[in-house]
Design a protein around this motif. Sequence first.
Motif, PDB file in Angstrom:
ATOM      1  N   CYS A 141       0.853  -1.193   0.000  1.00 10.00           N
ATOM      2  CA  CYS A 141       0.000   0.000   0.000  1.00 10.00           C
ATOM      3  C   CYS A 141       0.889   1.243   0.000  1.00 10.00           C
ATOM      4  O   CYS A 141       1.837   1.327   0.774  1.00 10.00           O
ATOM      5  N   GLU A 152      -6.335  -1.338  -4.188  1.00 12.64           N
ATOM      6  CA  GLU A 152      -7.339  -0.708  -5.045  1.00 12.64           C
ATOM      7  C   GLU A 152      -6.722   0.555  -5.627  1.00 12.64           C
ATOM      8  O   GLU A 152      -5.858   1.158  -5.013  1.00 12.64           O
ATOM      9  N   HIS A 189      -6.808   4.362  -6.477  1.00 13.11           N
ATOM     10  CA  HIS A 189      -7.487   5.579  -6.045  1.00 13.11           C
ATOM     11  C   HIS A 189      -7.106   6.731  -6.974  1.00 13.11           C
ATOM     12  O   HIS A 189      -5.928   6.951  -7.256  1.00 13.11           O
ATOM     13  N   ARG A 192      -7.597  -1.416   1.001  1.00 16.11           N
ATOM     14  CA  ARG A 192      -9.011  -1.079   1.171  1.00 16.11           C
ATOM     15  C   ARG A 192      -9.240  -0.159   2.373  1.00 16.11           C
ATOM     16  O   ARG A 192     -10.018   0.791   2.295  1.00 16.11           O
ATOM     17  N   ALA A 193      -8.556  -0.446   3.469  1.00 13.93           N
ATOM     18  CA  ALA A 193      -8.729   0.362   4.687  1.00 13.93           C
ATOM     19  C   ALA A 193      -8.307   1.805   4.436  1.00 13.93           C
ATOM     20  O   ALA A 193      -9.028   2.742   4.791  1.00 13.93           O
ATOM     21  N   CYS A 194      -7.146   2.000   3.815  1.00 16.13           N
ATOM     22  CA  CYS A 194      -6.674   3.356   3.513  1.00 16.13           C
ATOM     23  C   CYS A 194      -7.612   4.029   2.516  1.00 16.13           C
ATOM     24  O   CYS A 194      -7.859   5.224   2.598  1.00 16.13           O
ATOM     25  N   HIS A 195      -8.132   3.243   1.584  1.00 13.97           N
ATOM     26  CA  HIS A 195      -9.013   3.807   0.569  1.00 13.97           C
ATOM     27  C   HIS A 195     -10.310   4.327   1.201  1.00 13.97           C
ATOM     28  O   HIS A 195     -10.784   5.408   0.877  1.00 13.97           O
ATOM     29  N   GLN A 196     -10.852   3.546   2.135  1.00 17.26           N
ATOM     30  CA  GLN A 196     -12.073   3.988   2.819  1.00 17.26           C
ATOM     31  C   GLN A 196     -11.791   5.236   3.641  1.00 17.26           C
ATOM     32  O   GLN A 196     -12.597   6.162   3.673  1.00 17.26           O
ATOM     33  N   ASN A 197     -10.638   5.247   4.282  1.00 18.12           N
ATOM     34  CA  ASN A 197     -10.204   6.391   5.079  1.00 18.12           C
ATOM     35  C   ASN A 197     -10.153   7.664   4.256  1.00 18.12           C
ATOM     36  O   ASN A 197     -10.645   8.713   4.651  1.00 18.12           O
ATOM     37  N   HIS A 214     -11.569   8.466   1.579  1.00 18.20           N
ATOM     38  CA  HIS A 214     -12.856   8.971   1.100  1.00 18.20           C
ATOM     39  C   HIS A 214     -13.763   9.428   2.236  1.00 18.20           C
ATOM     40  O   HIS A 214     -14.806  10.018   1.992  1.00 18.20           O
ATOM     41  N   SER A 215     -13.389   9.153   3.465  1.00 14.87           N
ATOM     42  CA  SER A 215     -14.262   9.564   4.571  1.00 14.87           C
ATOM     43  C   SER A 215     -13.671  10.708   5.386  1.00 14.87           C
ATOM     44  O   SER A 215     -14.378  11.340   6.167  1.00 14.87           O
ATOM     45  N   LYS A 216     -12.381  10.980   5.215  1.00 12.69           N
ATOM     46  CA  LYS A 216     -11.778  12.070   5.994  1.00 12.69           C
ATOM     47  C   LYS A 216     -11.354  13.225   5.099  1.00 12.69           C
ATOM     48  O   LYS A 216     -10.570  13.053   4.180  1.00 12.69           O
TER      49      LYS A 216
END
Length: 84
Positions: A7, A17, A19, A42-47, A49-51
Motif C-alpha cells: 500500500c 485498489e 485511487h 481497502r482500509a486506507c481507501h475507505q479512510n 474517502h471519509s476524511k
Amino acid sequence: MKERAECEICGRYEYLEEHHLIPGIANRKISDKYKLTIKICRACHQNIHSKKELMQWSKEKGQRLFERKHSRRKFIEMFGRSYL
Ligand SMILES: [Zn+2]
Ligand SMILES: [Zn+2]
C-alpha cells in the motif's frame, strides 16, 4: 482486478485498489490520462474517502504529480482550480 503489493500509504502488503487522487466523475478520466492515481489498501481507501484532511492531501499529491510534467496553468485548465 486486484494485485497483492505494498500500500502506498501504510505500506502493508495487501490487495490494492486504485485511487484517483483528484475526486469527481469528470476528473476521473483526466486522472487516468495523466496517471494521477495511487494503489492503496481497502482500509486506507475507505479512510481517504471519509476524511476531509486525507482527501485534501490526495488532491495536493495529485497536483504535485501533475506539475512534475506540466504547468500549474494547465492543471487549472484541466481541473478548474488549484489545490496548492
Ligand atoms: Zn494502506
Ligand atoms: Zn478512491
